[in-house]
Scaffold this active site. Sequence first.
Site, short mmCIF file in Angstrom:
data_model
loop_
_atom_site.label_atom_id
_atom_site.label_comp_id
_atom_site.label_asym_id
_atom_site.label_seq_id
_atom_site.Cartn_x
_atom_site.Cartn_y
_atom_site.Cartn_z
N GLU A 1 -27.07 -74.23 5.18
CA GLU A 1 -27.48 -75.40 4.38
C GLU A 1 -28.28 -76.41 5.20
OE1 GLU A 1 -24.10 -76.96 2.17
OE2 GLU A 1 -24.03 -75.15 0.94
N GLU B 1 -22.51 -68.40 -0.93
CA GLU B 1 -21.43 -69.33 -1.32
C GLU B 1 -21.51 -69.52 -2.82
OE1 GLU B 1 -20.79 -73.02 0.75
OE2 GLU B 1 -21.49 -72.17 2.65
O1 AHR Z 1 -17.58 -73.91 1.23
C1 AHR Z 1 -17.43 -75.27 1.53
C2 AHR Z 1 -18.73 -75.89 2.04
O2 AHR Z 1 -19.66 -75.92 0.98
C3 AHR Z 1 -19.47 -75.15 3.12
O3 AHR Z 1 -19.02 -75.50 4.39
C4 AHR Z 1 -20.87 -75.62 2.95
O4 AHR Z 1 -21.81 -74.66 3.37
C5 AHR Z 1 -20.98 -75.95 1.48
O5 AHR Z 1 -21.53 -77.18 1.26
#
Ligand code: AHR
Length: 501
Positions: free
Chosen positions: A173, A292
């Site tokens: 990210e 994610e």
């Molecule tokens: O999964 C929780 C968080 O969400 C992770 O660390 C991040 O990559 C995202 O913002």
Amino acid sequence: MQKAKLILDKAYTIAKIDPRMYGSFIEHLGRAVYGGIYEPGHPLADEQGFRKDVIQLVRDLDVPVVRYPGGNFVSGFNWEDSVGPKELRPKRLDLAWFTTETNEVGMHEFYDWCKKANTECMYSINLGTRGAEEARDVVEYANHKGGSKFSDMRIANGKKEPLDIKLWCLGNEMDGPWQMEHKTAYEYGRRANEAAKMMKWVDPSIELVACGSSNSHMPTFGDWELTMLNECYENVDYVSLHTYYGNPTNDPASFLGSSMDLDEFIKTIVAICDTVKGKKHGKRQINLSFDEWNVWYHSREQDNEIWKQDKWGRALPLLEDIYNFEDALLVGCILNTFLRNADRVRVACLAQLVNVIAPIMTKNGGGAWAQTIYWPMKYASQYGRGQALLPVMESPVYDSKLFDGVPMADASAVLRDDGTLAVFVVNRSLTEDIELTVDLRAFGNLAVKDHVMLKNDDLKAVNTEENPNNVAPVKGPGGKVEDGVLTVKLEKLTWNMYLLG
Ligand code: AHR
């Protein structure tokens, strides 16, 4: 009763499904590692301190890859802190989650855990506070056979054979201002390209994931992917996508329609990857790593309270969303969406795996149990391998506050390697049962071998340690096949899997 019609044909294939579509994620965050997979002293801990009850639940979920060690955590992480004798490893302040990282579990321990849990590590490197040099070093440490500084260090630390980690994330990210050493798309693309080049020079067999946008609502969404891919197209294999959905205003109709947003997100990123390929007259197809995804909103207020009381604590109970039945229905729709885009979504990681926005929960010193979202994931992972088929669906629709024209019946279909056919269908209508006919004439004689359902009269029903099977699969009534047409009743607000053979 409403009516819907689905046509499936062996000839209408989307792609061979990459099993890594059923991956997951463990970050050094909250109780994912400490108190989740690792709890020395627990009655069920093994000789390394790993909880055997958790390992069993992970094995049953059948996740082929687990992304590790972050997440936001990785952007301030020094991999060297996590190897070598445990007593010499430093304690560090983690600026991503305002906790203290003890490094008791590191690269070698996680590798061992993966073997025990029947999965593989997808390793993310720090491209926040660090760069290409460390990226090169960590690949040498993990994957080089020996005879160099870092590979010999691995051998000295007890692993003679290379760890052979195949899939690597180039940071996390990096478009987000919350990230340590957040970058512009150009800065990141340049850094990712140089890191990728050097990593592949060390081990040409690895695959690399470049960071896409943190979500599709980022102000730089789209431009980020175009600019950064323009810099690193030749050396990366996947672009990452992240998304989390929530239902904070208690609007289930919109919430359950969120997978429409997901589909558009995927198609937009595919278009951008292909634009860059076209612009460069490139030969390489960049695919997607949806590394994610989940529902995440239940725990946000609680987390703020925890930080107020105990900043810099160890293994704080952060991001502990307790999932309800409607979350499981959306997870079913998300998995259907991935399967319908299986030609480009090659990797996906349910974020996360244990305790932190997770399908598996534990109590310190106590039990481990499956949350509601565990079930659609488990069945998709177990039965959703083979050829993804194009589900040609005619479904009644509903309008919600956020989405118009939401198909009530949401489906995916998989022609499995053993010749059986798995059809996953969610009826996400709040009010309507549906009679679904499935045209299966192209398959010859098929009969329903199994029908598994998730149903509950209460959208907010949850599983707890005391009542772990409150939301759990039940055997459904199946349906009859006549002249190659399967007819079933899809009860409102149900997830269903039909296995035909
Ligand atoms: O999964 C929780 C968080 O969400 C992770 O660390 C991040 O990559 C995202 O913002």
